[in-house]
Design a protein around this motif. Sequence first.
Motif, PDB file in Angstrom:
ATOM      1  N   TYR A 236      -1.107  -5.238   3.582  1.00  0.00           N
ATOM      2  CA  TYR A 236      -0.711  -5.240   2.181  1.00  0.00           C
ATOM      3  C   TYR A 236      -1.934  -4.949   1.314  1.00  0.00           C
ATOM      4  CZ  TYR A 236       3.558  -7.546   3.759  1.00  0.00           C
ATOM      5  OH  TYR A 236       4.740  -7.831   4.400  1.00  0.00           O
ATOM      6  N   CYS A 250      -0.798  -7.528   7.928  1.00  0.00           N
ATOM      7  CA  CYS A 250       0.593  -7.983   8.017  1.00  0.00           C
ATOM      8  C   CYS A 250       0.791  -9.095   9.033  1.00  0.00           C
ATOM      9  CB  CYS A 250       1.496  -6.802   8.363  1.00  0.00           C
ATOM     10  SG  CYS A 250       1.615  -5.625   7.018  1.00  0.00           S
ATOM     11  N   PRO A 256       6.049 -11.470   1.467  1.00  0.00           N
ATOM     12  CA  PRO A 256       5.730 -10.487   0.426  1.00  0.00           C
ATOM     13  C   PRO A 256       6.165 -10.926  -0.971  1.00  0.00           C
ATOM     14  CG  PRO A 256       6.682  -9.407   2.342  1.00  0.00           C
ATOM     15  CD  PRO A 256       6.822 -10.874   2.563  1.00  0.00           C
ATOM     16  N   TYR A 283       1.838  -1.420   0.389  1.00  0.00           N
ATOM     17  CA  TYR A 283       1.837  -1.583   1.851  1.00  0.00           C
ATOM     18  C   TYR A 283       1.295  -0.310   2.478  1.00  0.00           C
ATOM     19  CZ  TYR A 283       3.845  -2.437   6.542  1.00  0.00           C
ATOM     20  OH  TYR A 283       4.040  -2.628   7.895  1.00  0.00           O
TER      21      TYR A 283
END
Length: 294
Positions: A236, A250, A256, A283
């Motif tokens: 991210y 991640c 998120p 992302y």
Amino acid sequence: MEVKEFGEKMRRAVAEVLGEDYQVSLQEVRKNNGVVLQGLIILAKGQNVSPTIYLKPFLTAYEEGVSLSELVRNLLEIYRKDKMQKRMDLSFFRDFSRVRERICYRLIHAGKNQELLKKIPHVPFLDLAICFYYAYEDNCIGSGSILVYNTHMEMWQTDTAELMWLAQNNTPRLFPWQCESMEKLMMSRMPEGEWDSSPSACMDVITNRGKMHGAACVLYPGVLKQLAKKYRSDFYIIPSSLHEVILLPCWTAINPQELRELIVEVNRFQLEPEDILSDNLYYYNRKEENVKIV
């Protein structure tokens, strides 16, 4: 008191102290994200450039009871410390061959800068825009930047594609990127024992060595791919400000939605409006080698 009314009061007071050998004027300065600030400009005879002294902190002090005469003394102290001693020759800026080696780029939010984007060459990038500036180094006024407008592009007889090509080469060269762990960064800024490292152990902060407009480092060729190899993972990208971004692999399995809420909260309560880059979370997909909005 409105800042414009206060600005005129300060302008008259400063002009009275300095006398007729100085020109004192108010100017609206349009910053990023549509923010407009009131500034005072003082020009002595023979000068054509001067630092802009923003009046907002002076207004705050005035409303807290500091006298106008004391504020004028403080403002003139700042002016005398930072004033230019010579005229700056800007004729070079008309010659594209003399500026092309220092054409660079930065990232701004597209939606919050719609009026500005009508006047400047730019390249869309997700909800952002890549815009261009000339990075100057001058013995008289030090370092800074001049935003490139459509009128400049026409004068130089160039186009957005060439500006992008130049900036893609110049920006990493003039402003090399750097990566530092959030844990290390925060420990260097806070007293020992006051920083809980657990939330930041996997985060990295990406910026440039000057720490100005460092969010643009995500555009540098090969940088995100190199970091994905380091993490062995997609990651991210948290747009913490115009000047830096935070990366989070991640595999940390952080929600998120929580990250998006954190971005919005920081933007609303911790950043100056002109320093906000975006409310979105990004992302990086290492297989596709691209960035998307989550």
